[in-house]
Design a protein around this motif. Structure first.
Motif, PDB file in Angstrom:
ATOM      1  N   LYS A   4      -2.310  -3.893 -15.127  1.00 16.49           N
ATOM      2  CA  LYS A   4      -3.281  -3.381 -14.150  1.00 16.49           C
ATOM      3  C   LYS A   4      -2.598  -3.051 -12.822  1.00 16.49           C
ATOM      4  N   VAL A   5      -1.655  -3.871 -12.418  1.00 16.52           N
ATOM      5  CA  VAL A   5      -0.933  -3.622 -11.166  1.00 16.52           C
ATOM      6  C   VAL A   5      -0.101  -2.355 -11.300  1.00 16.52           C
ATOM      7  N   LEU A   6       0.565  -2.161 -12.439  1.00 16.08           N
ATOM      8  CA  LEU A   6       1.354  -0.949 -12.658  1.00 16.08           C
ATOM      9  C   LEU A   6       0.477   0.292 -12.663  1.00 16.08           C
ATOM     10  N   GLU A   7      -0.727   0.178 -13.220  1.00 20.63           N
ATOM     11  CA  GLU A   7      -1.655   1.309 -13.201  1.00 20.63           C
ATOM     12  C   GLU A   7      -1.991   1.706 -11.768  1.00 20.63           C
ATOM     13  N   VAL A   8      -2.169   0.726 -10.906  1.00 23.12           N
ATOM     14  CA  VAL A   8      -2.487   1.000  -9.503  1.00 23.12           C
ATOM     15  C   VAL A   8      -1.309   1.673  -8.811  1.00 23.12           C
ATOM     16  N   ILE A   9      -0.099   1.209  -9.084  1.00 23.73           N
ATOM     17  CA  ILE A   9       1.089   1.764  -8.440  1.00 23.73           C
ATOM     18  C   ILE A   9       1.286   3.225  -8.832  1.00 23.73           C
ATOM     19  N   ILE A  40       3.573  -4.768  -2.612  1.00 28.30           N
ATOM     20  CA  ILE A  40       4.734  -4.614  -3.485  1.00 28.30           C
ATOM     21  C   ILE A  40       5.841  -3.831  -2.781  1.00 28.30           C
ATOM     22  N   LEU A  41       5.478  -2.781  -2.050  1.00 25.58           N
ATOM     23  CA  LEU A  41       6.487  -1.977  -1.367  1.00 25.58           C
ATOM     24  C   LEU A  41       7.163  -2.730  -0.233  1.00 25.58           C
ATOM     25  N   SER A  46      14.018  -0.719  -1.636  1.00 19.78           N
ATOM     26  CA  SER A  46      14.255   0.058  -2.854  1.00 19.78           C
ATOM     27  C   SER A  46      12.948   0.395  -3.556  1.00 19.78           C
ATOM     28  N   PHE A  47      11.975  -0.507  -3.527  1.00 19.23           N
ATOM     29  CA  PHE A  47      10.673  -0.214  -4.126  1.00 19.23           C
ATOM     30  C   PHE A  47      10.027   0.993  -3.442  1.00 19.23           C
ATOM     31  N   ARG A  48      10.100   1.014  -2.133  1.00 15.23           N
ATOM     32  CA  ARG A  48       9.482   2.103  -1.374  1.00 15.23           C
ATOM     33  C   ARG A  48      10.181   3.444  -1.670  1.00 15.23           C
ATOM     34  N   LYS A  49      11.505   3.433  -1.753  1.00 13.44           N
ATOM     35  CA  LYS A  49      12.250   4.663  -2.043  1.00 13.44           C
ATOM     36  C   LYS A  49      11.853   5.228  -3.410  1.00 13.44           C
ATOM     37  N   ILE A  50      11.812   4.380  -4.409  1.00 14.99           N
ATOM     38  CA  ILE A  50      11.461   4.823  -5.761  1.00 14.99           C
ATOM     39  C   ILE A  50      10.006   5.264  -5.807  1.00 14.99           C
ATOM     40  N   TYR A  51       9.132   4.511  -5.167  1.00  9.12           N
ATOM     41  CA  TYR A  51       7.707   4.861  -5.140  1.00  9.12           C
ATOM     42  C   TYR A  51       7.506   6.232  -4.489  1.00  9.12           C
ATOM     43  N   ASP A  52       8.158   6.458  -3.366  1.00  8.92           N
ATOM     44  CA  ASP A  52       8.025   7.746  -2.677  1.00  8.92           C
ATOM     45  C   ASP A  52       8.551   8.894  -3.540  1.00  8.92           C
TER      46      ASP A  52
END
Length: 91
Positions: A4-9, A40-41, A46-52
């Motif tokens: 569920k968390v991955l779906e939100v991301i 999470i970010l 690194s999480f923020r870079k990949i997310y962006d």
């Protein structure tokens, strides 16, 4: 558990809901989708870079903007993201 968390991301940034609060097993109490992503970010840059990067790619695909997608992929530096991906694997 994390599904569920991955779906939100993976939701587009514009579709993140910040006014409805739900209970997620990974978080104490009630939390909004937007708060989950920000939480999470905030763990690591690194999480923020990949997310962006993912959000930009998804946006270009949704808008069917080939020029934007091409630019994103041309500017993509695999070496830079390799260290970020390795960090994610260690989790």
């Amino acid at each position: 558990m994390f599904k569920k968390v991955l779906e939100v991301i993976m939701l587009p940034k514009a579709k993140l809901i910040s006014t409805h609060f739900k209970s997620f097993p990974c978080f104490k109490g009630f939390i909004s989708q937007k708060e989950i992503v920000e939480h999470i970010l905030d763990f690591d840059y690194s999480f923020r870079k990949i997310y962006d990067l993912i959000q930009n790619i998804l946006f270009a695909i949704r808008e069917k903007n080939f020029d934007t997608l091409k630019t994103i992929l041309q500017e993509f530096k695999p070496d830079e993201f390799g260290k970020y991906i390795e960090k994610l694997r260690q989790l």
